[in-house]
Design an enzyme around this catalytic site. Structure first.
Site, PDB file in Angstrom:
ATOM      1  N   SER A 198       0.862  -1.175   0.000  1.00  0.00           N
ATOM      2  CA  SER A 198       0.000   0.000   0.000  1.00  0.00           C
ATOM      3  C   SER A 198       0.902   1.230   0.000  1.00  0.00           C
ATOM      4  CB  SER A 198      -0.930  -0.032   1.219  1.00  0.00           C
ATOM      5  OG  SER A 198      -1.812   1.068   1.225  1.00  0.00           O
ATOM      6  N   HIS A 247      -2.412  -1.034  -3.507  1.00  0.00           N
ATOM      7  CA  HIS A 247      -3.601  -0.233  -3.232  1.00  0.00           C
ATOM      8  C   HIS A 247      -3.500   1.040  -4.071  1.00  0.00           C
ATOM      9  CE1 HIS A 247      -4.843  -2.107   0.854  1.00  0.00           C
ATOM     10  NE2 HIS A 247      -4.229  -2.994   0.093  1.00  0.00           N
ATOM     11  N   ASP A 290      -3.718  -5.419   5.374  1.00  0.00           N
ATOM     12  CA  ASP A 290      -4.022  -6.252   4.217  1.00  0.00           C
ATOM     13  C   ASP A 290      -2.908  -7.252   3.966  1.00  0.00           C
ATOM     14  OD1 ASP A 290      -5.340  -7.176   1.954  1.00  0.00           O
ATOM     15  OD2 ASP A 290      -4.388  -5.707   0.635  1.00  0.00           O
TER      16      ASP A 290
END
Length: 454
Positions: free
Chosen positions: A40, A67, A159
């Site tokens: 991310s 992301h 995540d």
């Protein structure tokens, strides 16, 4: 004797990270390894360094799950293409994955792998969060089995941590970026905290280890493994390994499923670059920490809240009415969950039972006994604390009623539910079962059987 597992028949597009068929995973044979790389915030720098140190002929495919801003065109493909001579392309729905190529997730997309093909769908939030890494890693575990590899790089959320567990359960390899080099360390640190990360390294060292891994013969091996061949030499070495495990942990794995044992041992051999079973047995004898690591890896902890919703619906419709019919309000309902793993299933049963009894003026007392062979799993179950991405199948109504939000985004099971459950270590292979069992209901929740006691 094993911890909680699962065997629902779901597609990779719909399956949750914990709902995996372990027997399917450990027998999956794939033509080449696929590396899923999730990141991310700060991921661009980490991706760039990792790719720049990878050779072009590893025989692996690399799938980048970043992301991305859903409202802007991504330039990630063009940027990364400058860092490697491998072909870098933005993934498209139905695209077959080929070795020595790099695939980048498009913006505003959820991507999974199914039969070697990338499948794209509109991205979806799970209780306000977008978890593309978990979704891809889980599908990768199912599709590639022991040839699945997961890498978690810089990022500001959790995540990938559930997907890491899926990869580990499949017998694959797992990596996380070290805290010192991650621009944002929450994502890799959350993965490491699961206990399912094999290597915590810089992106450059991850690339080096992936290269070594691709050159290591055991990763290319397919079933049947040489260590499950019935030869006197192999049996003698396995007997030694089982003896070391039993003397250290007290658990006898002699009659455990041999293919599963083989995959776990093979994975440990790859980690330490050991080429023979004899060498690994010697390593075990000399390293007590490795004995514990092998023991924990054999006991695959894969579970989730309300896994297989149809089963829980049947509990309410068929099982609970049967066990409470004509039962005095003074006589407790006593339930045993064997192989309870980290407790999600136990608390799910307790919640369903409380919901079922909610309209009774004087409900009967509830006693739920939960056992597992893994002391570590039992400790986690007793704590009753779960991360946000472990709550994906808990409805907002149940979160509000049965859980207490904690700092950092985790949830603690409420006192009303926790006090119903008693957790204890038990080896189903040697310890006696609970006595006075009146009836057993063979509704399979993972491999844990629900026993109803008087």
């Amino acid at each position: 004797m094993t911890s909680n597992q699962s065997s629902p028949e779901n597609t990779p597009e719909s399956i949750a990270p914990a709902t995996l068929d372990i027997e399917q995973l450990v027998t999956t044979d794939a033509p080449f390894p696929i590396v899923g790389i999730a990141a991310s915030a700060g991921g661009l720098e980490a991706f760039t360094e990792l790719l720049s140190h990878l050779p072009i002929d590893t025989g692996m495919a690399f799938v980048l799950i970043q992301h991305l801003d859903p409202n802007h065109k991504s330039l990630l493909t063009q940027i990364l293409a400058r860092q490697t001579q491998m072909r870098v392309c933005e993934a498209q729905d139905g695209m077959a994955v080929e070795p020595n190529q790099v695939y980048v997730i498009p913006p505003n997309t959820k991507m999974v792998l199914s039969k070697g093909v990338l499948r794209l769908s509109p991205r979806e939030k799970i209780y306000g969060k977008y978890m593309p890494g978990d979704a891809f890693f889980t599908s990768l575990a199912i599709d590639r089995g022991h040839q699945a590899i997961a890498v978690v790089l810089s990022g500001g959320d959790g995540d990938g941590s559930l997907g890491i567990k899926a990869i580990k359960a499949a017998g694959g390899m797992t990596f996380a970026q070290c805290q010192d080099t991650a621009k944002f360390d929450s994502m890799p640190n959350t993965a490491v905290a699961t206990g399912n990360v094999d290597f915590v390294l810089t992106p450059e060292k991850i690339a080096e280890e992936l290269t070594n891994y691709s050159r290591n013969p055991p990763i290319i091996c397919s079933v049947p493994l040489t260590i499950v061949e019935e030869s006197p030499a192999h049996e003698d070495v396995l007997a030694t390994i089982f003896g070391v495990l039993k003397s250290t942990t007290g658990v006898d794995f002699t009659h455990y499923k041999r293919t599963t044992i083989a995959r776990r041992i093979q994975r440990r051999m790859v980690l330490y670059k050991l080429e023979s079973l004899d060498a690994y047995a010697q390593y075990l004898r000399e390293n007590s920490a490795e004995v514990k690591a092998l023991y924990e890896e054999i006991l695959i902890h894969v579970t989730s809240f309300f896994r297989d919703s149809e089963v829980f619906n049947k509990l309410k419709k068929l099982v609970f009415p049967t066990i409470t019919e004509n039962k005095s309000a003074k006589v407790p309902i006593r339930i045993w969950v064997a192989g309870c793993s980290t407790g999600e299933e136990v608390y799910s049963i307790a919640i369903c039972l409380l919901e079922f009894l909610s309209d009774r003026v004087i409900p009967p007392p509830i006693q739920i006994f939960a056992t597992d062979i893994s002391e570590g799993a039992i400790c986690k179950a007793r704590s009753g604390v779960y991360l946000e991405n472990q709550m994906v199948d808990v409805s907002p109504e149940r979160r509000t009623r049965f859980f207490i939000p904690q700092e950092g985004g985790s949830y603690r099971i409420s006192k009303a539910v926790r006090e119903l459950c008693v957790f204890a270590r038990q080896d189903l292979g040697s310890d006696p079962p609970f006595s006075k069992i009146d009836e057993s209901f063979h509704y399979r929740l993972g491999i844990a059987w629900l026993g109803v006691l008087l």
